[in-house]
Design a protein around this motif. Structure first.
Motif, mmCIF file in Angstrom:
data_model
loop_
_atom_site.group_PDB
_atom_site.id
_atom_site.type_symbol
_atom_site.label_atom_id
_atom_site.label_comp_id
_atom_site.label_asym_id
_atom_site.label_seq_id
_atom_site.Cartn_x
_atom_site.Cartn_y
_atom_site.Cartn_z
ATOM 1 N N PRO A 2 3.225 8.789 -8.368
ATOM 2 C CA PRO A 2 2.759 7.564 -8.171
ATOM 3 C C PRO A 2 1.743 7.227 -7.098
ATOM 4 O O PRO A 2 0.820 6.421 -7.063
ATOM 5 C CB PRO A 2 4.073 6.744 -7.702
ATOM 6 C CG PRO A 2 5.125 7.661 -8.337
ATOM 7 C CD PRO A 2 4.613 9.097 -8.387
ATOM 8 N N GLU A 52 -6.055 4.553 -9.341
ATOM 9 C CA GLU A 52 -6.259 3.080 -9.891
ATOM 10 C C GLU A 52 -7.052 2.290 -9.076
ATOM 11 O O GLU A 52 -7.774 1.400 -9.489
ATOM 12 C CB GLU A 52 -4.851 2.626 -10.183
ATOM 13 C CG GLU A 52 -3.996 3.147 -11.227
ATOM 14 C CD GLU A 52 -4.591 2.893 -12.672
ATOM 15 O OE1 GLU A 52 -5.306 1.996 -12.734
ATOM 16 O OE2 GLU A 52 -4.378 3.741 -13.594
ATOM 17 N N ALA A 95 5.658 3.760 -5.971
ATOM 18 C CA ALA A 95 5.841 3.349 -7.456
ATOM 19 C C ALA A 95 5.821 1.938 -7.317
ATOM 20 O O ALA A 95 5.262 1.336 -8.573
ATOM 21 C CB ALA A 95 7.324 4.101 -8.028
ATOM 22 N N GLU A 96 6.599 1.095 -6.562
ATOM 23 C CA GLU A 96 6.495 -0.015 -6.720
ATOM 24 C C GLU A 96 5.158 -0.717 -6.597
ATOM 25 O O GLU A 96 4.720 -1.681 -7.181
ATOM 26 C CB GLU A 96 7.424 -0.565 -5.366
ATOM 27 C CG GLU A 96 8.912 -0.214 -5.630
ATOM 28 C CD GLU A 96 9.573 -0.631 -4.232
ATOM 29 O OE1 GLU A 96 9.122 -1.212 -3.485
ATOM 30 O OE2 GLU A 96 10.653 -0.162 -4.182
ATOM 31 N N ALA A 130 3.090 -0.432 -9.843
ATOM 32 C CA ALA A 130 3.454 -1.183 -10.957
ATOM 33 C C ALA A 130 2.880 -2.587 -10.607
ATOM 34 O O ALA A 130 2.268 -3.159 -11.411
ATOM 35 C CB ALA A 130 5.025 -1.030 -11.043
ATOM 36 N N ASP A 131 2.947 -2.937 -9.379
ATOM 37 C CA ASP A 131 2.386 -4.437 -8.856
ATOM 38 C C ASP A 131 0.710 -4.369 -9.132
ATOM 39 O O ASP A 131 0.327 -5.236 -9.695
ATOM 40 C CB ASP A 131 2.628 -4.684 -7.567
ATOM 41 C CG ASP A 131 2.296 -6.066 -7.068
ATOM 42 O OD1 ASP A 131 2.377 -7.113 -7.622
ATOM 43 O OD2 ASP A 131 1.447 -6.102 -5.941
ATOM 44 N N LEU A 136 -0.792 -2.304 -10.898
ATOM 45 C CA LEU A 136 -1.532 -2.214 -12.359
ATOM 46 C C LEU A 136 -1.350 -3.594 -13.012
ATOM 47 O O LEU A 136 -2.021 -3.779 -13.760
ATOM 48 C CB LEU A 136 -0.453 -1.369 -13.235
ATOM 49 C CG LEU A 136 -0.783 0.174 -12.869
ATOM 50 C CD1 LEU A 136 0.182 1.012 -13.515
ATOM 51 C CD2 LEU A 136 -2.322 0.680 -13.283
ATOM 52 N N ALA A 137 -0.197 -4.246 -12.688
ATOM 53 C CA ALA A 137 -0.222 -5.736 -13.203
ATOM 54 C C ALA A 137 -1.232 -6.535 -13.065
ATOM 55 O O ALA A 137 -1.829 -7.267 -13.779
ATOM 56 C CB ALA A 137 1.440 -6.437 -12.869
#
Length: 763
Positions: free
Chosen positions: A396, A403, A445-446, A449-450, A452-453
């Motif tokens: 992550p 990213e 990881a949190e 995910a945020d 990537l959204a």
């Protein structure tokens, strides 16, 4: 002790294969690999089709309506009819990259590039397919990422082209794209298409672990990078009863990550560091009685640095020096010399070298480097906690860095850093890590995910705008081609002729619009286009002087229909009615004058035989109670029409176009700059040096082949630049264009670190 047996060779080139190898010559090992993979994929595809009928029949049996049931039955029939062609198409897509492994492809668009022969707005159905494919690929990569990575590395050792996991022809991304392309002829609804993709996942992708294991083993047997140690092959649930045990699965996954991955990269990096320490890399002076601190104590020191690190981090900030100062202070307070342990020191050195590359990378915009530099301490803490940070591409923290770098690729220096949503989001991620990250890596990881959204929403918006930009350019290209056809038709009929001014003006200003509309709607092979050309030919003939009595009879028969065709055509093109009336008034005078000339040159007996027929009348509607016959005054009848000779080619300008652009400099077809232009792929990011101070970053969104235009958009999908092929070549010649490397930032940094360590070892 081995020197670099466990190092992942990121840039090897096998001695037997060079970039100049004859086209199409593949190593024997690759030929065997290709054939073996093709056979397994063919068998899996046949299993898919054998089960597709049963699946679709069951779906039809459970259908809620007749229409839905018929859709499934039609899909079954379509699939049966096209089964062979889909199999052939899929295998051809898989074979094709192998044929070009040792070629330098020019101008080929990447997988998934837009076809400009059939552009359409991105629809909801396409998004559903895209999401399904992404999920399928992610599932395979989460399971077989190490095997895919090893296969890619071994392929790169044998071929002259650079592959990554996405362009690996046996990777899940390439296989999914090949299957989707092979199924493009299926005329099925989205629901059925998703079912077929699910079958592909079940019967083809599910067995890729075996394919990768056998492919890697085949290359190892051929002596290709045998030092890469792969994880044991995962067995499918139907093959191994133990796979149903979650505890066993978790244990296997943990063993894979903590065992092979660490041994593969981190231990190999340690070996390289050990070989250069003290020679190419300065060794720190430490007291003889110094005792190493624990990793936990090191994390506490790093957390202290994290809270007190300057913002922004300047070039003068040296993490190792700052840490050394904290250790000295701690040693002075405790009265006991302390030092960082060797393993942790290796981690510090590696992360420092990674960030040295990252902050020197020209791909990252300078305005965002300061933000990314502040991630160095959090990333170092993660690496201390978890050594798989160096080996696991799906880690992550590593993915978050990649990213952020990918999202920043299109960021321009002229963007408003205070109000830009991307800048604010990255700043928010960095600040959250600095404030909240202590020793629990779950925060990465949190945040991943945020983030990537966030980027997913931005990407969908930009892709939609980008698609609309491409559609608009496609429309412009069609209009440009139509204008060229109209120009050609006009110049063929008018160039070099002496004609009445009204005729030339009518054809150039009015009838050209009729021709353009006809060409766009019906094409140049249509009866409508031929009829519009015939009307133009008739008008030109009617305006020329003729002495033959038969020509007078032909003109009498021609004029009424000609005027009617002209009026209807101009009305269909919505030409200005007032201007239309002016043109027709002058045409009618012109035609009556032509008959007056006929009377003057014809013998009296001939004139008596051919009275003025009733057909020579105005095409305008009759006024109430008045005949439509045109009456000319003697002065008007004798007036000589203004004549002009068309000596210059007619050029039609596009709406908003001011003038004809200056001719471009032409380069030879084999010019290096043109070859560089042809190597650009759709989706490539480039940076234009506009002047000494300003740079423009943009992405190649489309190559409009009919007009040869290269369309560039910014990161939001908005068109900001348009260049011709020759214009781009000139920019390359003066070094005003720089290609931006869109490969994963961390992977490039790691590759650079390994390369530098090997150079230092050989120094």
């Amino acid at each position: 002790m081995k020197t670099d047996a466990n190092v992942v060779h990121l840039n090897p080139v096998a001695a037997e294969q060079s970039p100049t190898s004859p086209v199409g010559r593949l190593p024997v090992a690759l030929i065997h690999l290709r054939d073996k993979a093709a056979q397994q994929l063919k068998d899996a595809l046949q299993t898919l089709f054998d089960n597709a009928d049963d699946t679709l029949f069951e779906m039809a049996d459970r259908a809620a309506s007749n229409g839905e049931q018929n859709a499934f039955f039609e899909a079954m029939r379509d699939l049966r009819l096209k089964r062979k062609s889909i199999e052939r198409g899929f295998l051809q897509e898989v074979f094709e990259p192998f044929a070009t492994f040792n070629q330098y492809e020019v101008g080929r668009a990447p997988l998934g590039a837009v076809s400009f022969d059939s552009l359409a707005l991105v629809q909801h159905d396409e998004l559903e397919v895209s999401v399904a494919l992404e999920a399928m690929i992610a599932k395979v990569m989460s399971r077989d990422s190490m095997a895919v990575r090893h296969l890619t590395t071994r392929l790169n050792a044998l071929i002259s082209k650079k592959l990554d996991d996405k362009s690996n022809p046996l990777g899940p991304a390439a296989l999914c794209s090949a299957f989707l392309e092979a199924c493009s002829s299926l005329g099925v609804e989205i629901k059925v298409k998703l079912i077929i993709l699910k079958l592909f996942e079940k019967y083809v992708l599910a067995d890729l672990d075996q394919l990768y294991a056998e492919a890697n083993q085949l290359l190892v047997a051929a002596g290709v990078l045998p030092e890469l140690k792969s994880a044991p092959v995962r067995r499918n649930p139907d093959r191994s009863p133990a796979a149903h045990d979650p505890a066993q699965q978790a244990g296997a996954a943990a063993g894979e990550q903590a065992g092979d991955s660490v041994q593969e990269v981190f231990v190999a990096l340690q070996e390289l560091l050990a070989q250069v320490r003290g020679r190419a890399m300065p060794r720190r002076e430490t007291p003889a009685d110094a005792s190493p601190i624990t990793s936990r104590d090191l994390l506490r020191l790093l957390s202290h640095m994290q809270q007190h690190a300057p913002a922004p981090v300047g070039d003068q900030f040296d993490l190792r020096e700052q840490l050394e100062q904290l250790l000295s202070s701690a040693s002075a307070r405790s009265g006991k010399a302390r030092m960082v342990g060797e393993v942790d020191e290796d981690v510090i050195n590696l992360v420092s070298m990674l960030f040295e590359f990252i902050l020197d990378d020209r791909t990252l915009p300078d305005s965002l480097k300061a933000l990314i530099a502040r991630l160095q301490i959090p990333m170092l803490k993660v690496a201390v906690l978890d050594k798989t940070f160096f080996s696991r591409g799906s880690h992550p923290a590593r993915r978050l860095l990649n990213e952020i770098a990918s999202a920043a690729l299109g960021w321009g220096e002229q963007d408003d850093t205070q109000r830009g949503s991307l800048y604010q989001k990255i700043e928010q991620v960095v600040q959250r890590l600095l404030n909240d990250f202590v020793d629990d890596p779950q925060i990465f990881a949190e945040l991943l995910a945020d983030f990537l959204a966030f980027t997913g929403n931005e990407r969908r918006r930009s892709e939609l705008l980008e698609q609309r930009t491409r559609d608009a350019e496609e429309g412009s290209a069609k209009a440009e081609l139509a204008r060229r056809q109209v120009e050609l038709a006009l110049n063929e009929r008018l160039l070099g002729k002496r004609l009445p001014e009204v005729v030339v003006r009518l054809l150039q200003e009015a009838w050209s619009k009729v021709l353009l509309l006809t060409c766009l709607k019906h094409g140049v092979d249509s009866p409508e286009w031929r009829a519009a050309l015939a009307t133009m030919d008739d008008l030109v003939w009617s305006a020329q002087p003729h002495e033959d009595p038969e020509a007078r009879l032909h003109l009498l028969q021609l004029v009424p229909g000609l005027l009617k065709a002209l009026r209807e055509g101009m009305a269909s093109a919505a030409f200005d009615p007032f201007s239309t009336g002016e043109f027709f008034s002058q045409l009618e005078i012109l035609h009556v004058q032509a008959f007056q000339r006929f009377k003057r040159v014809m013998p009296a007996a001939e004139q008596d035989r051919t009275e003025e027929p009733a057909e020579l009348v105005s095409d305008a509607p009759e006024a109430a109670g008045e005949p439509a016959t045109l009456e000319l005054s003697p002065a008007a009848a004798l007036e000589v029409p203004a004549m002009i000779e068309v000596v210059e080619e007619i050029v039609l300008l596009a709406p908003g176009q001011i003038g004809v652009s200056a001719p471009e400099i032409c380069l030879a077809d084999d010019d290096e700059a043109l070859l560089r232009v042809d190597s650009l792929r759709v989706g490539s990011w480039v940076e234009f040096q506009e002047d000494a101070e300003h740079k423009l970053r943009c992405k190649l969104a489309a190559v409009i082949k009919p007009t040869g235009k290269y369309i560039f958009v910014n990161r939001t999908g908005m068109k900001i630049l348009e260049k011709t092929r020759m214009g781009l070549a000139i920019e390359f010649r003066r070094n005003a264009i720089r290609l931006l490397d869109d490969a994963l930032l961390f992977d490039r940094a790691l590759e650079s670190v390994i390369g530098n360590l090997r150079k230092l070892k050989g120094a």
